[in-house]
Scaffold this motif. Structure first.
Motif, PDB file in Angstrom:
ATOM      1  N   LEU A 282       0.817  -1.211   0.000  1.00  0.00           N
ATOM      2  CA  LEU A 282       0.000   0.000   0.000  1.00  0.00           C
ATOM      3  C   LEU A 282       0.855   1.266   0.000  1.00  0.00           C
ATOM      4  N   GLY A 283       2.169   1.100  -0.128  1.00  0.00           N
ATOM      5  CA  GLY A 283       3.057   2.258  -0.177  1.00  0.00           C
ATOM      6  C   GLY A 283       3.227   2.952   1.162  1.00  0.00           C
ATOM      7  N   ILE A 284       3.026   2.225   2.244  1.00  0.00           N
ATOM      8  CA  ILE A 284       3.167   2.791   3.594  1.00  0.00           C
ATOM      9  C   ILE A 284       4.528   2.381   4.147  1.00  0.00           C
ATOM     10  N   PRO A 285       5.410   3.343   4.429  1.00  0.00           N
ATOM     11  CA  PRO A 285       6.803   3.022   4.771  1.00  0.00           C
ATOM     12  C   PRO A 285       6.998   2.610   6.225  1.00  0.00           C
ATOM     13  N   ALA A 286       6.450   1.456   6.609  1.00  0.00           N
ATOM     14  CA  ALA A 286       6.672   0.934   7.957  1.00  0.00           C
ATOM     15  C   ALA A 286       8.169   0.683   8.150  1.00  0.00           C
ATOM     16  N   LYS A 287       8.737   1.278   9.175  1.00  0.00           N
ATOM     17  CA  LYS A 287      10.189   1.233   9.343  1.00  0.00           C
ATOM     18  C   LYS A 287      10.625   0.548  10.633  1.00  0.00           C
ATOM     19  N   THR A 288       9.852   0.712  11.700  1.00  0.00           N
ATOM     20  CA  THR A 288      10.281   0.225  13.012  1.00  0.00           C
ATOM     21  C   THR A 288       9.232  -0.701  13.601  1.00  0.00           C
ATOM     22  N   ARG A 289       9.689  -1.772  14.259  1.00  0.00           N
ATOM     23  CA  ARG A 289       8.806  -2.639  15.028  1.00  0.00           C
ATOM     24  C   ARG A 289       9.572  -3.111  16.258  1.00  0.00           C
ATOM     25  N   HIS A 290       8.895  -3.185  17.393  1.00  0.00           N
ATOM     26  CA  HIS A 290       9.568  -3.671  18.602  1.00  0.00           C
ATOM     27  C   HIS A 290       8.558  -3.927  19.716  1.00  0.00           C
ATOM     28  N   ASN A 291       9.028  -4.644  20.745  1.00  0.00           N
ATOM     29  CA  ASN A 291       8.252  -4.801  21.969  1.00  0.00           C
ATOM     30  C   ASN A 291       8.232  -3.467  22.704  1.00  0.00           C
ATOM     31  N   GLU A 292       7.065  -3.112  23.240  1.00  0.00           N
ATOM     32  CA  GLU A 292       6.986  -1.906  24.057  1.00  0.00           C
ATOM     33  C   GLU A 292       7.138  -2.273  25.539  1.00  0.00           C
ATOM     34  N   VAL A 293       6.918  -1.294  26.418  1.00  0.00           N
ATOM     35  CA  VAL A 293       7.238  -1.470  27.834  1.00  0.00           C
ATOM     36  C   VAL A 293       6.375  -2.542  28.499  1.00  0.00           C
ATOM     37  N   ALA A 294       5.074  -2.489  28.288  1.00  0.00           N
ATOM     38  CA  ALA A 294       4.173  -3.406  28.983  1.00  0.00           C
ATOM     39  C   ALA A 294       4.187  -4.786  28.326  1.00  0.00           C
ATOM     40  N   PRO A 295       3.932  -5.836  29.086  1.00  0.00           N
ATOM     41  CA  PRO A 295       3.826  -7.162  28.475  1.00  0.00           C
ATOM     42  C   PRO A 295       2.687  -7.190  27.464  1.00  0.00           C
ATOM     43  N   SER A 296       2.928  -7.851  26.328  1.00  0.00           N
ATOM     44  CA  SER A 296       1.972  -7.971  25.221  1.00  0.00           C
ATOM     45  C   SER A 296       1.720  -6.648  24.503  1.00  0.00           C
ATOM     46  N   GLN A 297       2.592  -5.660  24.706  1.00  0.00           N
ATOM     47  CA  GLN A 297       2.467  -4.372  24.036  1.00  0.00           C
ATOM     48  C   GLN A 297       3.581  -4.232  22.991  1.00  0.00           C
ATOM     49  N   PHE A 298       3.214  -3.653  21.828  1.00  0.00           N
ATOM     50  CA  PHE A 298       4.159  -3.567  20.713  1.00  0.00           C
ATOM     51  C   PHE A 298       4.017  -2.223  20.022  1.00  0.00           C
ATOM     52  N   GLU A 299       4.927  -1.951  19.098  1.00  0.00           N
ATOM     53  CA  GLU A 299       4.886  -0.679  18.380  1.00  0.00           C
ATOM     54  C   GLU A 299       5.275  -0.878  16.925  1.00  0.00           C
ATOM     55  N   ILE A 300       4.629  -0.099  16.058  1.00  0.00           N
ATOM     56  CA  ILE A 300       5.017  -0.007  14.652  1.00  0.00           C
ATOM     57  C   ILE A 300       5.112   1.475  14.325  1.00  0.00           C
ATOM     58  N   ALA A 301       6.157   1.853  13.600  1.00  0.00           N
ATOM     59  CA  ALA A 301       6.348   3.270  13.275  1.00  0.00           C
ATOM     60  C   ALA A 301       6.739   3.407  11.811  1.00  0.00           C
ATOM     61  N   PRO A 302       5.992   4.194  11.042  1.00  0.00           N
ATOM     62  CA  PRO A 302       6.351   4.451   9.649  1.00  0.00           C
ATOM     63  C   PRO A 302       7.329   5.619   9.544  1.00  0.00           C
ATOM     64  N   PHE A 303       8.035   5.694   8.435  1.00  0.00           N
ATOM     65  CA  PHE A 303       8.865   6.846   8.111  1.00  0.00           C
ATOM     66  C   PHE A 303       7.928   8.025   7.845  1.00  0.00           C
ATOM     67  N   PHE A 304       8.418   9.248   8.074  1.00  0.00           N
ATOM     68  CA  PHE A 304       7.547  10.413   7.927  1.00  0.00           C
ATOM     69  C   PHE A 304       7.111  10.615   6.471  1.00  0.00           C
ATOM     70  N   GLU A 305       5.911  11.204   6.323  1.00  0.00           N
ATOM     71  CA  GLU A 305       5.340  11.522   5.015  1.00  0.00           C
ATOM     72  C   GLU A 305       4.617  12.858   5.119  1.00  0.00           C
ATOM     73  N   ALA A 306       4.208  13.401   3.968  1.00  0.00           N
ATOM     74  CA  ALA A 306       3.384  14.607   3.965  1.00  0.00           C
ATOM     75  C   ALA A 306       2.152  14.371   4.830  1.00  0.00           C
ATOM     76  N   ALA A 307       1.750  15.393   5.595  1.00  0.00           N
ATOM     77  CA  ALA A 307       0.754  15.225   6.656  1.00  0.00           C
ATOM     78  C   ALA A 307      -0.550  14.600   6.175  1.00  0.00           C
TER      79      ALA A 307
END
Length: 724
Positions: A282-307
């Motif tokens: 879909l052309g969405i630049p997902a760049k980062t994935r990792h476990n977050e602080v709480a158990p069973s919590q995670f994060e996904i972060a895309p590269f920046f784009e026009a707002a």
């Protein structure tokens, strides 16, 4: 099946679950944007003149030439059908934080009964969903149903693939029959235009001859929880409220910090890889994935784009996360605080502004001391946060985010700006008129020869700040995980437009006096700091000292709840801001207050009703059953002259009585909640309903710790957070 039987069956199904088939990720270059009707595909399928016209609209913001719509529609239809799509959908973003879409087929029945595939420019440009059934805050009466969707050329159309087929999705605006914005995209586009106009004026005054359109950019870090669907299906609160309304804390939570950035569980990583594959197509630049602080919590972060595109993509990310989670046997929780006692989820917005000719206007370069352009734009942000901090708070105000703000995983509700040591020194020097040297970047010597030298930034990060400068952008850390990013972006763009307009006028006035450029810039910066430096804070945002200092000494405003924050939208200064910049009319602004206030009230009322129902039909019967069992056991043992301590029975009996009493009080409080004044209703929810709800939860959670585990009807925190 009772209590622990169903929980045990769920655990058995999870532990014996057949793993999802894994395969090597496809090459990024092979799948990138393959489901997007982007400029490359347009160029390959459109006549040269038509393509150039569309490109000019997308790249430079020129008005759309309506005569090209038919050619684009035909090419878009042919491309979509080649990928298996038989339907198209105008996708829009009503004031619900969700995505809406109306599907129509390409089918057209001819007079002879045959059918052809048809998609005209007229249909591409404009659609007509029902305009009265979405929140409108009084803009439309129920019987006034007409609403329009309009093609947003600047956000590319795409194919959404599901197991049931493919659909061509066309991002659109959503307006009423009378032209008012009923969505989040129209004001976002307006705010970008207002900011562009003010920014270009400042850049031109600084001597720039070639100034391209200025846009804001967004990179949003999305946090979320994954809970196995076997557990989620047994939790009415997760299904209807998105969070656990009851639940005793497990013996182990997040205190060991062992989940944060730990090895991603295999099952979760398979889920993440499928999410990323879909997003890349879909052309969405997902760049980062990792476990977050709480158990069973995670994060996904895309590269920046026009707002604008980033906002559409953020909505897609949330949709893809939830849909893909189901395929993998999970429920994806985007609620800001699905579990009490551990970190909740945010959506940090990394926000900046820039253009093709001057670049990132919030990038200080190697020496911000010498970068007057950067300092002016940074000063505009400082002024904006100081003047419109309460508006920023209102932009992230929801019932769910209230549970998170001010806790140790989220910034406080008081809006302040963190600049870092170097920038704070520079602005303080400007304020006092003693401009000299600023702290520069350095090199860290960590005493390990085999490790390359590490660059030391000029300032540390401050995780307690709601709005922090992070090198070449600001990070708005108070945004909730379940929110559309459009609302916060609208506010950031609008307050920046206002500040840049003020700076432009002030700078123009100084230059008209034949003041040299450097002196004029310093004068303007000094004015900003003298009036607005109170909002700059680099210390611990959680401390009681800061809360006292912020309010009593600096005059900042603390709005701890949504009920306190949303009335900001009704203030005359805020109405003037949006009216002056052309972002929202007074009618549109009032509608947003009404919609967001209603959502707050309804959210708390639904949770209160659900708590009463769960306590009455699930928790109370179990407590009584256990009391009956204990009493029977004591009676059976009495003839044997065995004296057992009755403390546990007394504890459970007292808790049960308290539970019933509080449950009754909450029911009565809901019945008394009859005022027609919106602000009074919100305050009633915040100050009357929520305290009773919290008390009911304490009693139910205490019962969970006292009642025999084999009877407890709800999956526990230990099970939901740690059984994968």
């Amino acid at each position: 099946m009772s209590g622990n039987d169903s929980r045990a069956q769920a655990i058995n199904q999870i532990t014996n679950r057949e793993p999802m088939p894994t395969q090597a990720p496809e090459r990024l270059e092979d799948i990138w944007a393959e489901n997007v009707f982007d400029l490359n595909k347009m160029q390959a399928s459109l006549p040269k003149a038509v393509f150039q016209s569309i490109k000019n609209t997308i790249v430079t913001g020129e008005p759309l030439d309506a005569s090209v719509a038919d050619a684009v529609a035909t090419a878009m239809r042919d491309w979509a059908m080649s990928k298996g799509a038989l339907y198209y959908a105008h996708v829009f973003y009503p004031m619900t934080n969700l995505t809406a879409e109306k599907h129509d087929g390409f089918i057209s029945v001819q007079s002879d009964g045959k059918v052809i595939s048809q998609f005209s420019g007229k249909v591409l440009v404009q659609g007509e969903p029902d305009g009265s059934s979405f929140p409108n805050g009084g803009i439309r009466d129920t019987f006034e149903a007409r609403g329009y969707t309009g093609w947003d050329v600047t956000s590319p159309a795409y194919i959404m693939e599901t197991d049931n087929g493919a659909t061509l999705c066309i991002p659109t605006v959503f307006v009423s029959w009378t032209g008012e914005a009923l969505d989040k995209k129209v004001p976002l586009l307006r705010s970008i235009g207002a900011m562009d106009q003010a920014a270009r004026k400042v850049l031109t005054l600084l001597g720039n001859k070639d100034v391209a359109p200025v846009n804001s950019s967004c990179g949003a870090e999305q946090e979320y929880f994954l809970v196995d669907a076997n557990f989620a299906s047994q939790r009415p609160d997760l299904q209807l409220a998105g969070r656990t309304l009851f639940g005793k804390a497990p013996a182990k939570g997040q205190e060991f910090d062992d989940h944060y950035f730990g090895a991603i569980p295999e099952r979760v990583q398979v889920f993440m890889q499928e999410v990323e594959n879909i997003l890349y197509k879909l052309g969405i630049p997902a760049k980062t994935r990792h476990n977050e602080v709480a158990p069973s919590q995670f994060e996904i972060a895309p590269f920046f784009e026009a707002a604008n595109v980033a906002s559409d993509h953020q909505q897609l990310i949330m949709t893809v996360l939830k849909q893909t989670a189901k395929k993998h046997g999970f429920m994806c929780l985007l609620h800001e605080k699905p579990f009490a006692g551990i970190n909740g989820s945010g959506k940090h917005i990394n926000w900046s502004v820039g253009n093709a000719t001057q670049g990132n206007l919030l990038d200080p370069g190697d020496s911000p001391h010498e970068n007057a352009q950067f300092l002016l734009f940074c000063a505009a942000v400082i002024r904006g946060v100081h003047k419109y901090g309460p508006l920023m708070r209102a932009a992230i105000a929801t019932a769910s985010n209230d549970h998170r703000l001010g806790a140790n995983e989220a910034p406080p509700a008081i809006m302040s700006v963190y600049l870092g040591t170097q920038l704070e020194e520079i602005f303080e020097q400007i304020k006092t008129g003693t401009v000299s040297e600023s702290k520069q970047k350095g090199v860290l010597d960590i005493g390990v020869d085999v490790v390359p030298q590490l660059t030391q930034d000029a300032g540390d990060r401050n995780r307690t700040s709601p709005f922090a400068f992070t090198g070449n952008r600001f990070e708005f850390r108070a945004v909730g995980s379940n929110q559309s990013v459009s609302g916060p972006l609208i506010v950031l763009n609008t307050m920046l437009a206002d500040s840049l307009d003020w700076i432009g006028n002030r700078l123009e006035n100084e230059l008209s006096k034949n003041t040299d450029m450097n002196t004029a810039i310093i004068t303007v910066l000094k004015d900003v700091m003298e009036q607005h430096s109170a909002v700059i804070f680099g210390g611990n945002g959680y401390s009681e000292e800061w809360h006292k200092m912020a309010v009593e000494e600096r005059g900042l405003i603390n709005l701890p709840t949504t009920a306190d924050a949303l009335p900001t939208l009704k203030e005359e200064a805020i109405e003037d801001l949006f009216k002056k910049t052309g972002v929202l009319t007074p009618v549109e602004l009032e509608s947003r207050f009404e919609v967001y206030a209603e959502q707050y009230i309804l959210s708390i009322e639904v949770e209160a009703k659900l708590m009463v129902n769960m306590a009455k039909t699930m928790i109370y019967p179990v407590a009584m059953e256990y009391l009956s069992q204990l009493s029977a056991t004591l009676s059976n043992l009495a003839p044997l002259k065995i004296n057992l301590d009755q403390t546990l029975i007394e504890t459970i009996a007292n808790l049960t009585n308290s539970l019933v009493a509080t449950m009754t009080r909450l029911s009565e409080a809901l019945e008394q909640h009859k005022t027609t004044n919106t602000e009074e209703k919100m305050q009633y929810c915040a100050t009357t309903l929520l305290p009773i709800m919290n008390q009911l939860r304490e009693q139910a959670d205490a019962l969970e710790g006292a009642v025999a585990d084999h009877l407890w009807p709800l999956p526990t925190y230990q099970e939901m957070l740690f059984v994968k």
